[in-house]
Design a protein around this motif. Structure first.
Motif, PDB file in Angstrom:
ATOM      1  N   GLU A  79      11.600 -16.060   8.735  1.00 60.62           N
ATOM      2  CA  GLU A  79      10.176 -15.252   8.730  1.00 60.62           C
ATOM      3  C   GLU A  79      10.036 -14.202   7.457  1.00 60.62           C
ATOM      4  O   GLU A  79      11.022 -13.965   7.089  1.00 60.62           O
ATOM      5  N   SER A  80       8.875 -13.630   7.470  1.00 56.68           N
ATOM      6  CA  SER A  80       8.654 -12.352   6.513  1.00 56.68           C
ATOM      7  C   SER A  80       8.160 -11.009   7.118  1.00 56.68           C
ATOM      8  O   SER A  80       7.143 -11.271   7.787  1.00 56.68           O
ATOM      9  N   ALA A  81       8.788 -10.080   6.657  1.00 60.82           N
ATOM     10  CA  ALA A  81       8.110  -8.593   7.154  1.00 60.82           C
ATOM     11  C   ALA A  81       7.324  -8.292   5.843  1.00 60.82           C
ATOM     12  O   ALA A  81       8.162  -8.032   4.668  1.00 60.82           O
ATOM     13  N   VAL A  82       6.118  -7.969   5.748  1.00 62.52           N
ATOM     14  CA  VAL A  82       5.439  -7.750   4.329  1.00 62.52           C
ATOM     15  C   VAL A  82       5.042  -6.196   4.572  1.00 62.52           C
ATOM     16  O   VAL A  82       4.401  -5.834   5.501  1.00 62.52           O
ATOM     17  N   PHE A  83       5.522  -5.436   3.254  1.00 64.02           N
ATOM     18  CA  PHE A  83       5.046  -4.222   3.165  1.00 64.02           C
ATOM     19  C   PHE A  83       3.613  -4.439   2.506  1.00 64.02           C
ATOM     20  O   PHE A  83       3.117  -5.042   1.806  1.00 64.02           O
ATOM     21  N   GLU A  84       2.630  -3.571   3.003  1.00 64.99           N
ATOM     22  CA  GLU A  84       1.239  -3.392   2.532  1.00 64.99           C
ATOM     23  C   GLU A  84       1.398  -2.647   1.045  1.00 64.99           C
ATOM     24  O   GLU A  84       2.278  -2.106   0.732  1.00 64.99           O
ATOM     25  N   PRO A  85       0.375  -3.077   0.220  1.00 59.58           N
ATOM     26  CA  PRO A  85       0.120  -2.631  -1.159  1.00 59.58           C
ATOM     27  C   PRO A  85       0.128  -0.986  -0.935  1.00 59.58           C
ATOM     28  O   PRO A  85      -0.217  -0.351  -0.170  1.00 59.58           O
ATOM     29  N   ILE A  86       0.574  -0.579  -2.208  1.00 60.90           N
ATOM     30  CA  ILE A  86       0.518   1.122  -2.331  1.00 60.90           C
ATOM     31  C   ILE A  86      -0.429   1.251  -3.408  1.00 60.90           C
ATOM     32  O   ILE A  86      -0.258   0.876  -4.457  1.00 60.90           O
ATOM     33  N   ALA A  87      -1.475   1.946  -2.880  1.00 58.31           N
ATOM     34  CA  ALA A  87      -2.567   2.239  -3.920  1.00 58.31           C
ATOM     35  C   ALA A  87      -3.081   3.656  -3.915  1.00 58.31           C
ATOM     36  O   ALA A  87      -3.227   4.319  -2.874  1.00 58.31           O
ATOM     37  N   LEU A  88      -3.194   4.290  -5.150  1.00 56.33           N
ATOM     38  CA  LEU A  88      -3.485   5.569  -5.495  1.00 56.33           C
ATOM     39  C   LEU A  88      -4.531   5.726  -6.528  1.00 56.33           C
ATOM     40  O   LEU A  88      -4.564   5.024  -7.369  1.00 56.33           O
ATOM     41  N   ASP A  89      -5.388   6.833  -6.194  1.00 52.93           N
ATOM     42  CA  ASP A  89      -6.299   7.145  -7.342  1.00 52.93           C
ATOM     43  C   ASP A  89      -5.676   8.404  -7.971  1.00 52.93           C
ATOM     44  O   ASP A  89      -5.263   9.395  -7.565  1.00 52.93           O
TER      45      ASP A  89
END
Length: 575
Positions: free
Chosen positions: A396-406
């Motif tokens: 199985e996979s544990a997925v990190f959410e995307p890291i987004a910044l302005d």
């Protein structure tokens, strides 16, 4: 005359305050349930306790559910305990639980009316294993050592809980477990050794248990060799040179234990135990384990960072958290690297461990500082950590959410150097891209003041002051403690009945542990004694003293004055 009246008033005030403190109403009120032991085999008996402190139940408790166990009421126990904080009044309903099932079982829930209000407690979880011939509990030994595993078959890398338990139906002194290796396993400790109680048939045993998490490193049948333990046990002996086994008053041990008992060093050996280890299934070519060994066990991930606007050249700390029942020790760094639009500076990961009762859970924090070089939208795409789930027998996979910044500010990509303050904010971090930094000039005012001051003189003065203060306090405390301790020893030696001896022994232990007004005797032991096994020995003595104190008779089955005095002297000599 005025001074005499003042002292009399002060004395009466102190007595009034002491009487008020000793009232049960000033102590904490609690209602809870407990199970002993927290894990065991089908051949063991579990003790389920419903505990009420400083409250009065309106009637007996009701058990709800709990079909995994057969429950039998052992009785109700009332335990008033006087501490320096006040009087704690405890009522406990104890049930004997037995089962033929294995796995993670649930005790009954509880419903009870206390002081006119209904209180409930949820079921407790207990891991029960099946007894194999190699781990069967002996029925005719007073002291024995046993090692167990919570599973008989696992995958390579899957966590096993190993328990090494000392069962003692008689007093055991100075137990010491051998520091044996676990060939073929990665080993992690699960907390400190702890003390519990087990019931085998109609016999009660004090149990000292050491738990470890083991992760097999290879497939096949792996055997864990027998463990050993050395301890001193109490044995009866005959006095020398006296007819008919009479006591010799000239025996050098006569004053201590009347020449009837001695401590015999003994070595105990446990059973060997084996486990069958299976190979992991083949992995896909795209399997992402961050370049390390495969994690085996349920795994989850989290991302945490400040999502507010970021200025180019400034840094932002990002934390990646991995939680797993598998072994995270091989993971050293998240698979993220710098690019033309940003720099990444990795910090050393931090690992913590949490004992959930049935398994060891590892938490690993990966922190890095992110420095933006280009204004606009900065985004690190989602990435994963793949693992094997042994319960479902699949990857199985544990997925990190995307890291987004302005990001706002000027474009620093064309600069030959990045603003130096961005790097100076990152203490101990390293980047995978070497970037020349502008020179950063520190504020020199404080530095100059320190350099122009005689630091050696300041250090010498502080050292002398600390030494004088320490010596003065030591002399004061020694003189203050000497008189009450001598009186406590005299009262202890004069004790002629078991209840009086139990009371004087508790007072002596309190003085030796320098117990303060905010702690019970048990808390004082946990705070002052660092050796876990030594703590367990003292707790066992306190249990017996409380049991004797609750018995109105001058004789208590299983105890005699001289043996108890010998135990107290042995414990006090180690404090």
């Amino acid at each position: 005359m005025v001074a005499l009246r003042f002292l009399t008033a002060l004395f009466v005030g102190m007595l009034t305050y002491s009487a008020a403190v000793a009232q049960p109403g000033g102590s904490e009120r609690r209602f809870y349930t407990d199970i002993t032991p927290k894990a065991g085999s089908v051949e063991e008996t579990f003790i389920f306790s419903i505990v009420i402190e400083n409250m009065e139940p309106s009637g007996p408790p009701f058990l709800i559910g709990g079909d995994d166990f057969k429950a039998q009421l052992m009785g109700q126990r009332v335990s008033p305990t006087l501490t320096n904080r006040g009087l704690t009044y405890q009522i406990a309903y104890n049930y004997r639980l037995t089962t033929s099932k294995t796995g993670v079982l649930e005790t009954p829930g509880v419903e009870i009316e206390i002081d006119g209000s209904k209180h409930t407690a949820a079921p407790l979880k207990v891991r029960v294993t099946k007894a194999s011939p190699s781990t069967a509990l002996p029925k005719d030994q007073q002291v024995f050592l046993r090692q167990t595993l919570d599973k008989q078959q696992v995958y390579v890398g899957e966590q096993l809980q190993h328990s090494l338990s000392l069962y003692a139906a008689l007093p055991v002194y100075e137990p010491s477990f051998s520091d044996a290796t676990f060939d073929g396993f990665w080993k992690e400790s699960i907390g400190e050794p702890f003390r519990t109680r087990a019931y085998i048939g109609m016999s009660s045993y004090d149990v000292i248990r050491v738990n470890k998490a083991l992760y097999p490193l290879r497939s096949g049948t792996i055997t864990i060799s027998p463990r050993t333990l050395t301890a001193k046990v109490q044995v009866r002996r005959r006095s020398r040179g006296m007819p008919f086994g009479a006591i010799d008053p000239m025996d050098p041990d006569f004053d201590a234990i009347f020449g009837t008992f001695s401590l015999k060093p003994t070595e105990y050996t446990s059973n060997p135990i084996s486990v069958e280890v299976l190979d992991l299934p083949p992995r896909s070519p795209s399997f992402n384990d961050w370049g390390k060994s495969t994690i085996v066990g349920a795994t989850s991930v989290e991302v945490d960072y400040d999502r507010s606007e970021l200025r180019t050249g400034d840094s932002r700390t990002v934390t990646l958290k991995v939680i797993s029942r598998g072994n995270l020790s091989p993971l050293s760094q998240a698979p993220l690297s710098s690019s033309d639009n940003y720099r990444i500076y990795h910090e050393e990961p931090v690992t913590t461990k949490r004992n959930t009762g049935s398994t060891l859970e590892m938490h690993k924090l990966f922190r890095f500082s992110l420095v933006a070089l280009k204004p606009g939208k900065l985004e690190l795409p989602a990435f994963s950590l793949d693992y094997f789930n042994p319960e479902l027998a699949r990857y199985e996979s544990a997925v990190f959410e995307p890291i987004a910044l302005d990001v706002v500010g000027e474009d620093l990509r064309s600069s030959k150097s990045m603003p130096a303050d961005a790097a100076s904010k990152i203490d101990g971090a390293t980047s995978d891209i070497d970037t020349p930094l502008l020179r950063y000039e520190d504020n020199q005012i404080a530095y100059s003041l320190i350099e122009n001051t005689s630091r050696s003189l300041i250090a010498a003065v502080l050292l002398i002051m600390a030494g004088v203060t320490y010596i003065g306090l030591a002399i004061y405390r020694r003189r203050a403690a000497q008189l009450p301790e001598n009186r406590a020893w005299e009262a202890f030696e004069r004790s002629s009945s078991l209840p009086v001896l139990a009371e004087n022994s508790s007072r002596l232990l309190s003085l030796k542990l320098q117990q303060n007004h905010e702690a019970s005797l048990r808390l004082a032991v946990d705070k002052r004694i660092s050796d876990p096994l030594n703590r367990q020995t003292i707790h066992a003595l306190i249990d017996d003293l409380e049991q004797i104190a609750l018995t109105p008779s001058s004789t208590v089955a299983g105890f005699d004055i001289q043996t108890l005095k010998a135990r107290v002297r042995e414990v006090v000599s180690r404090l």
